[in-house]
Design an enzyme around this catalytic site. Sequence first.
Site, PDB file in Angstrom:
ATOM      1  N   ASP A 268     -45.272 -70.705  22.130  1.00  0.00           N
ATOM      2  CA  ASP A 268     -46.307 -70.188  23.023  1.00  0.00           C
ATOM      3  C   ASP A 268     -46.283 -68.672  23.101  1.00  0.00           C
ATOM      4  O   ASP A 268     -45.315 -68.015  22.714  1.00  0.00           O
ATOM      5  CB  ASP A 268     -46.165 -70.781  24.429  1.00  0.00           C
ATOM      6  CG  ASP A 268     -44.844 -70.423  25.096  1.00  0.00           C
ATOM      7  OD1 ASP A 268     -43.811 -70.413  24.402  1.00  0.00           O
ATOM      8  OD2 ASP A 268     -44.849 -70.149  26.321  1.00  0.00           O
TER       9      ASP A 268
ATOM     10  N   GLU B  74     -42.294 -71.352  27.022  1.00  0.00           N
ATOM     11  CA  GLU B  74     -41.184 -70.448  27.328  1.00  0.00           C
ATOM     12  C   GLU B  74     -41.631 -69.271  28.172  1.00  0.00           C
ATOM     13  O   GLU B  74     -40.831 -68.708  28.928  1.00  0.00           O
ATOM     14  CB  GLU B  74     -40.564 -69.942  26.014  1.00  0.00           C
ATOM     15  CG  GLU B  74     -39.271 -69.156  26.181  1.00  0.00           C
ATOM     16  CD  GLU B  74     -39.486 -67.659  26.396  1.00  0.00           C
ATOM     17  OE1 GLU B  74     -38.508 -66.977  26.783  1.00  0.00           O
ATOM     18  OE2 GLU B  74     -40.621 -67.167  26.182  1.00  0.00           O
TER      19      GLU B  74
END
Length: 356
Positions: free
Chosen positions: A73, A127
């Site tokens: 991400d 994350e």
Amino acid sequence: MSILDLASDPIDLTAALVDIPSVSHDESAIADAVEAALREQTSGFEIIRNGNAVLARTSRGLPSRVMLAGHLDTVPIADNVPSRREGDILHGCGTVDMKSGDAVFLHLAATIENLAHDLTLVFYDCEEIAAAYNGLGRIEREIPQWLAADVAILGEPTAGFIEAGCQGTMRVRLTASGTRAHSARSWLGDNAIHKFGTALERMSAYSPRSVDIDGCVYREGLSAVRISGGVAGNVVPDAAEMDVNFRFAPDRSEAQAEAHVREVFDGLDLGFEITDSSPGALPGLANPSAAALIEAAGGQFRAKYGWTDVSRFSALGIPAVNYGPGDPNLAHKRDEHVPVQQITDVAAVLRKYLSA
């Protein structure tokens, strides 16, 4: 679905990953592409999907296991997708944090035939947001056996240096109470904000500790990061709060860090509440697998300032380092970019380390 060519130059593979938008909570498209590429373009890997995380591992009976972990991400896009290359610089959201690291890991998985270590790949989601959503934490809860390894390499940006371990971080909220009054008659009140004066003086005079662990020097820091209070421009405030952040060396436990912060503010009439805390990670460079990585990188290593997911591996007893292309100071910026030579160099070092 986007098609990724894992055998292509990891610079081009970085660009292809950047061109798949993957803001936190929206990683399904990039996870689909990574999963398909691993299944179709690698051999000898067991591959599974866990939410929007993709995991792969070999089981060749080699004497050690290395984990390569990277998040898929990014922070929200800021007019910086698709990628663009200008000379020796690749621009785009995630070029630094951390799709260039992901690209190196994927490329090596597809192109190294003579592995010196069994390999585990973990590409995970979420994350960049609250820890409760972190895909690595979910993997630890649901399939912890996939996180077994002798050493872990997290592809966070380090500008091509090995950054070992990480600092712990703790946030504390100090609160003060007083008596409200009209500011024209301030002697009738008790100013809550003023009660932080001594606390601020102690932090201004604070001498941070530096600790050498395995040749890595971690420098601690205690900082006020937010202060608030007051209800109007003519009122003595009866309540105020101040947030303090303590970055501590990984030789301290969270309990020891808390005790130290309490000691700094001992004797003050202030409330004390821990609002967030994460342990640090010891570098573990004495581990033979970690030492071999340092050797492959030409002996270049340093302490990691800041907190990363290597802390999760350390808590599992796995020595872990951060190692990836890109200047971490450029992460999350609108002009995020990476020198392509760093991608090439990191790929070469890891190829040397992972190859028999």
